[in-house]
Write a protein that holds these residues in place. Structure first.
Motif, short mmCIF file in Angstrom:
data_model
loop_
_atom_site.label_atom_id
_atom_site.label_comp_id
_atom_site.label_asym_id
_atom_site.label_seq_id
_atom_site.Cartn_x
_atom_site.Cartn_y
_atom_site.Cartn_z
N SER A 74 0.84 -1.20 0.00
CA SER A 74 0.00 0.00 0.00
C SER A 74 0.88 1.25 0.00
CB SER A 74 -0.92 0.01 1.22
OG SER A 74 -0.18 0.09 2.42
N ILE A 75 0.45 2.28 -0.73
CA ILE A 75 1.19 3.54 -0.79
C ILE A 75 0.19 4.69 -0.87
CG2 ILE A 75 3.35 2.72 -1.82
CD1 ILE A 75 2.26 3.51 -4.55
N ASP A 76 0.63 5.86 -0.44
CA ASP A 76 -0.21 7.05 -0.56
C ASP A 76 0.56 8.22 -1.16
OD1 ASP A 76 1.45 7.79 1.51
OD2 ASP A 76 -0.12 7.87 3.04
N ASP A 77 1.77 7.93 -1.68
CA ASP A 77 2.61 9.01 -2.21
C ASP A 77 3.09 8.74 -3.63
OD1 ASP A 77 4.33 6.92 -1.65
OD2 ASP A 77 5.78 8.11 -0.51
N PHE A 78 2.30 7.99 -4.41
CA PHE A 78 2.74 7.64 -5.76
C PHE A 78 2.98 8.88 -6.61
CE2 PHE A 78 1.83 6.86 -10.26
CZ PHE A 78 2.75 5.86 -10.54
N THR A 79 2.15 9.90 -6.45
CA THR A 79 2.25 11.06 -7.34
C THR A 79 3.47 11.92 -7.04
OG1 THR A 79 0.78 12.31 -5.88
CG2 THR A 79 -0.23 11.15 -7.74
N GLN A 80 4.10 11.72 -5.90
CA GLN A 80 5.26 12.53 -5.52
C GLN A 80 6.54 11.94 -6.10
OE1 GLN A 80 5.38 12.93 -1.24
NE2 GLN A 80 3.16 13.04 -1.09
N LYS A 81 7.27 12.72 -6.82
CA LYS A 81 8.57 12.28 -7.30
C LYS A 81 9.47 12.03 -6.11
CE LYS A 81 12.07 13.29 -10.78
NZ LYS A 81 12.52 14.24 -11.83
N GLY A 82 10.11 10.86 -6.06
CA GLY A 82 10.92 10.50 -4.92
C GLY A 82 10.13 9.79 -3.84
N GLY A 83 8.88 9.40 -4.15
CA GLY A 83 8.04 8.69 -3.20
C GLY A 83 8.51 7.26 -2.97
N SER A 84 7.76 6.52 -2.15
CA SER A 84 8.20 5.20 -1.71
C SER A 84 8.36 4.18 -2.82
CB SER A 84 7.23 4.66 -0.64
OG SER A 84 5.89 4.81 -1.05
N ILE A 85 7.63 4.31 -3.92
CA ILE A 85 7.76 3.35 -5.02
C ILE A 85 9.00 3.62 -5.86
CG2 ILE A 85 6.37 4.66 -6.66
CD1 ILE A 85 5.29 2.03 -7.75
N ASP A 86 9.52 4.83 -5.81
CA ASP A 86 10.59 5.23 -6.74
C ASP A 86 11.90 4.48 -6.53
OD1 ASP A 86 8.62 7.00 -7.46
OD2 ASP A 86 9.94 8.75 -7.58
N ASN A 87 12.08 3.83 -5.37
CA ASN A 87 13.28 3.04 -5.13
C ASN A 87 13.20 1.65 -5.73
OD1 ASN A 87 14.70 5.00 -3.63
ND2 ASN A 87 13.64 4.40 -1.73
N TYR A 88 12.02 1.28 -6.25
CA TYR A 88 11.81 -0.10 -6.67
C TYR A 88 12.33 -0.36 -8.08
CZ TYR A 88 9.44 -1.89 -2.62
OH TYR A 88 9.18 -2.34 -1.36
N ARG A 89 12.65 -1.63 -8.29
CA ARG A 89 13.10 -2.12 -9.59
C ARG A 89 12.26 -3.34 -9.94
NH1 ARG A 89 17.84 0.22 -11.08
NH2 ARG A 89 18.18 -1.37 -12.68
#
Length: 287
Positions: A144-159
């Motif tokens: 679950s995430i609530d910061d997808f729209t923010q550049k540098g959010g929690s998903i941005d570290n994923y590969r």
């Protein structure tokens, strides 16, 4: 962030399955589908369009839920190819009035996804995606995430990476790719999806998504945001799936694993349970 399931996010409400074509331009060339979109007009580096793979209540083949967490239905097909992707679980925000169907989209979570395709000629993309139960795949665990729209959010570290196990041998199938390498991502992707659902017409391989959703106004959606590129094997003559193949689509935190090889070693030793990642593992079988 916490691990949840699709049922927990949707609270038992109806959801639809959608996909995005051309969010990594090279993939369409590798898949032999670039010519399908030659008459589709899109901004430079923008995705080509969206397509449905599951519409609950539809009067067509799309009414069958094709999503599986563990199996992939070979169904006698000789030209099936996995497509490793990130899937977003979203909530649709419908307009109360006016010409537009959607006011916005909220991203609630993400997971690893196999947007498996039949590499055959078809008039619409959807006809390559849904051939019945277990023709698509997503990991059971969703982050679950609530910061997808923010550049540098929690998903941005994923590969994202993908492997095929055939006759006991683990083979890299998709290129290890940062999720931020998608052409459209974060707020840009959300804005594009809203506009595409509101405006996409029945044209070429694309279908009008808005009218499909307007019939029942499902609250939620699972959206595959585009396939990443293939490895040398994934782009070879040996790429099509066979009975008893196993597919692994893995979304992992690049700050926790410095390279996909660390995960590959665990998979080779049959230690999937030790992998700290979102893993879709599908066995190819005839259902």
């Amino acid at each position: 962030m916490e691990i949840v399931t699709l049922d927990e996010i949707t609270q038992g409400q109806n959801w639809v399955g959608l996909g995005i074509a051309g969010n990594q331009a090279e993939h369409l060339v590798q898949a032999g589908e670039a010519d399908d979109f030659k008459e589709v007009v899109a901004l430079e580096n923008a995705p080509k369009g969206m397509f449905p793979w599951y519409i609950s209540g539809s009067d067509s083949f799309l009414s069958v839920n094709p999503l599986s967490h563990a199996l992939l239905n070979n169904n006698g097909e000789g030209f099936l190819q996995p497509e490793p992707e990130i899937a977003l679980v979203v909530k649709f925000e419908y307009a109360e009035s006016g010409p537009q169907l959607l006011d916005g989209i909220s991203v609630l979570g993400f997971s690893s996804f196999n947007d498996c395709s039949r590499r055959v000629a078809a008039s619409k993309i959807s006809k390559k995606k849904n051939w019945g139960a277990a023709s698509q795949g997503m990991a059971k665990e969703i982050l679950s995430i609530d910061d997808f729209t923010q550049k540098g959010g929690s998903i941005d570290n994923y590969r994202l990476t993908c492997y095929l196990k055939r006759d006991g041998v683990l083979i890299p199938y998709g290129k290890d790719t940062a999720v931020t390498d998608y052409c459209y991502f974060n707020q840009t992707l959300v804005d594009w999806m809203v506009n595409q659902i509101n405006t996409q017409l029945d044209h070429g391989p694309l279908e009008p998504i808005g009218p499909m959703l307007a019939k029942s106004k499902p609250s939620y959606g699972v959206v595959g945001i585009g396939a990443t590129c293939y490895s040398e094997f994934g782009n070879s003559e040996m790429r099509f799936l066979k009975e008893n193949d196993e597919i692994f689509v893995i979304a992992y935190d690049g700050t926790q694993y410095t390279r996909a090889g660390e995960l590959e070693a665990l998979l080779s030793e049959n230690k999937v349970h030790e992998c700290k990642a979102l893993i879709l593992q599908q066995q190819v079988t005839t259902i």
